[in-house]
Design an enzyme around this catalytic site. Structure first.
Site, PDB file in Angstrom:
ATOM      1  N   ARG A  50     -11.542  16.702  44.617  1.00  0.00           N
ATOM      2  CA  ARG A  50     -11.375  18.080  44.214  1.00  0.00           C
ATOM      3  C   ARG A  50     -12.157  18.660  45.576  1.00  0.00           C
ATOM      4  O   ARG A  50     -11.892  19.263  46.066  1.00  0.00           O
ATOM      5  CB  ARG A  50     -12.392  18.588  42.996  1.00  0.00           C
ATOM      6  CG  ARG A  50     -12.802  19.731  42.001  1.00  0.00           C
ATOM      7  CD  ARG A  50     -13.302  19.551  40.853  1.00  0.00           C
ATOM      8  NE  ARG A  50     -14.556  18.472  41.449  1.00  0.00           N
ATOM      9  CZ  ARG A  50     -15.029  18.942  39.758  1.00  0.00           C
ATOM     10  NH1 ARG A  50     -15.088  19.588  39.533  1.00  0.00           N
ATOM     11  NH2 ARG A  50     -16.479  18.142  40.023  1.00  0.00           N
ATOM     12  N   TYR A  64      -2.634  31.379   8.199  1.00  0.00           N
ATOM     13  CA  TYR A  64      -1.763  31.868   9.092  1.00  0.00           C
ATOM     14  C   TYR A  64      -0.911  30.860   8.718  1.00  0.00           C
ATOM     15  O   TYR A  64      -1.069  29.939   9.228  1.00  0.00           O
ATOM     16  CB  TYR A  64      -1.947  32.517  10.516  1.00  0.00           C
ATOM     17  CG  TYR A  64      -2.435  33.634  11.196  1.00  0.00           C
ATOM     18  CD1 TYR A  64      -1.839  34.991  10.706  1.00  0.00           C
ATOM     19  CD2 TYR A  64      -4.126  33.755  11.409  1.00  0.00           C
ATOM     20  CE1 TYR A  64      -2.553  36.284  10.532  1.00  0.00           C
ATOM     21  CE2 TYR A  64      -4.329  35.167  11.399  1.00  0.00           C
ATOM     22  CZ  TYR A  64      -3.689  36.265  11.241  1.00  0.00           C
ATOM     23  OH  TYR A  64      -4.667  37.250  11.757  1.00  0.00           O
ATOM     24  N   MET A 106      -9.278  34.368  14.426  1.00  0.00           N
ATOM     25  CA  MET A 106      -9.798  35.150  15.535  1.00  0.00           C
ATOM     26  C   MET A 106     -11.403  35.073  15.446  1.00  0.00           C
ATOM     27  O   MET A 106     -12.096  34.213  15.879  1.00  0.00           O
ATOM     28  CB  MET A 106      -9.285  36.107  16.255  1.00  0.00           C
ATOM     29  CG  MET A 106     -10.330  36.641  17.068  1.00  0.00           C
ATOM     30  SD  MET A 106      -9.684  38.208  17.952  1.00  0.00           S
ATOM     31  CE  MET A 106      -7.950  37.839  18.703  1.00  0.00           C
ATOM     32  N   LYS A 139     -25.046  25.044  35.231  1.00  0.00           N
ATOM     33  CA  LYS A 139     -23.706  25.756  35.437  1.00  0.00           C
ATOM     34  C   LYS A 139     -23.414  26.434  34.156  1.00  0.00           C
ATOM     35  O   LYS A 139     -23.336  25.816  32.911  1.00  0.00           O
ATOM     36  CB  LYS A 139     -23.116  25.063  36.177  1.00  0.00           C
ATOM     37  CG  LYS A 139     -22.384  23.575  35.996  1.00  0.00           C
ATOM     38  CD  LYS A 139     -21.457  23.097  36.515  1.00  0.00           C
ATOM     39  CE  LYS A 139     -20.643  21.649  36.151  1.00  0.00           C
ATOM     40  NZ  LYS A 139     -19.645  21.211  36.667  1.00  0.00           N
TER      41      LYS A 139
END
Length: 383
Positions: free
Chosen positions: A151, A279, A327, A50
């Site tokens: 779940r 930043y 990023m 998966k």
């Protein structure tokens, strides 16, 4: 390791890749052998592919596991199953189980593509029987029992009634019963009670019907810590890809990382003491130093939470990451080291650098998330 072929996640120009994920299928085969050494030859292995095989490439992982005799595969949902079937010609005796409880509008897709469906409730079983009957085909299903994960799944108290319903449906074929542990790395206490609840359900079914059914419960943690939970089949995920289920725990199984996430140094400069980096100026140079900029950031899968916490390997040397990870780029403090050059490979995690588990601990997350976060723009290269 030398590259044998590539799986391109996006079109790329000729020349060196900026960021890439090396995928070692040899290490994948080694890890499968380690798991089989624990479980023994009579226990089947379901390859968990998966989430694009935890970011490693479901097509190539499935093909490799099939070549090693694996015939059971687990995906998250029907769409992952269809994508895998479209990209890879499965062997005739291979099976795919989709773990998600299906929407009624998706049931016909399981029939069309021959995917095993998870059943968690009476409504799904009735809908599946109706649709399968209308198609004139039998649908293979597995019952999910919620023994404590909270779940998906039928409760142990309601499981017998649901199993009777499935048995009464001529167009449904029960191929397995399974559960999932909430704390598989802790075999005592709650996990032991989960296993007890599960075996009560399966035992009652087999006694009542006189049939045997494939039973599976053990994920990676339970494969290591719970011999009694291995049953007929195990479901290794993170262990198959070379990480320990608990990043902070010492490795008890000699698995090897299947992925190495690496990028390139694209700029190097000297900065004076007091220079702030990136930043919000979260790091400033305590003295004159050299800063390398690496062409990978959080959009590539190098988490922003690693800012001022991670270490990166360049040329076999470990350097601290400094400043906020952006990023597209990440900065590293080289100190006085003048050996690092533009174009050098920077290992973010993998066999030549820090492990995914080490970086996960630094980021306050788990290795599963780091592997799955390596993004589409990072080229996967089989080595």
């Amino acid at each position: 390791m030398s590259a044998s072929h590539e799986q391109n996640s996006a079109a790329a120009p000729n020349g060196p890749n900026l960021s890439e994920a090396l995928i070692s299928l040899g290490n994948l085969r080694h890890n499968l052998a380690c798991i089989r050494a624990i479980t023994g030859p009579q226990c089947r292995v379901m390859g968990i592919v998966k989430a694009n095989a935890y970011g490693h490439g479901a097509t190539q992982v499935t093909a490799t596991l099939e070549a090693e005799g694996v015939r059971d595969f687990g995906v998250a949902n029907i769409y992952e199953a269809i994508e895998l079937l479209q990209e890879h010609r499965m062997l005739p005796d291979s099976r795919i189980l989709a773990f998600a409880s299906p929407l009624a509008g998706h049931i016909d897709l399981y029939l069309q593509h021959g995917v095993e469906m998870t059943v968690c409730d009476h409504e799904t079983a009735r809908a599946a029987e109706s649709i399968a009957a209308a198609c004139g085909r039998r649908l293979q299903v597995q019952l999910k029992v919620d023994t404590g994960m909270g779940r998906l799944g039928v409760t142990p108290e309601e499981a017998a009634e649901l199993l009777e319903l499935i048995e009464a449906c001529p167009n449904l074929e029960l191929t397995g019963i399974y559960t999932h542990f909430a704390e598989s790395d802790k075999p005592e206490g709650f996990t032991a009670r989960q296993l007890e609840r599960f075996l009560h359900v399966t035992g009652a079914y087999e006694r009542r019907t006189g049939k045997t059914v494939t039973k599976h419960a053990a994920n990676s943690g339970a494969i290591i810590s719970m011999p009694d939970a291995r049953l007929d089949m195990v479901r290794p995920g993170i262990l198959l890809y070379g990480c320990h289920p608990v990043d902070a725990a010492p490795s008890t199984v000699p698995v090897r990382p299947v992925m190495q996430f690496q990028s390139r140094v694209i700029f190097v400069k000297e900065v004076p003491a007091g220079t702030a980096i990136s930043y919000n100026r979260t790091w400033s140079a305590p003295k004159a130093t050299r800063i390398a900029t690496i062409s990978a950031g959080y959009a590539d899968g190098f988490h922003r939470a690693l800012s001022n916490q991670a270490r990166v390997s360049i040329g076999g040397k470990s350097f601290p990451q400094v400043g906020t990870i952006t990023m597209d780029q990440t900065m590293v403090n080289l100190g006085s080291d003048d050996s690092v050059k533009v174009g050098d490979t920077a290992v973010l995690f993998g066999w030549d650098g820090p492990s995914a588990g080490e970086q996960a601990l630094a980021a306050g997350t788990i290795s599963y998330e780091l592997l799955c976060s390596v993004s589409r723009r990072v080229r996967r290269i089989v080595v």
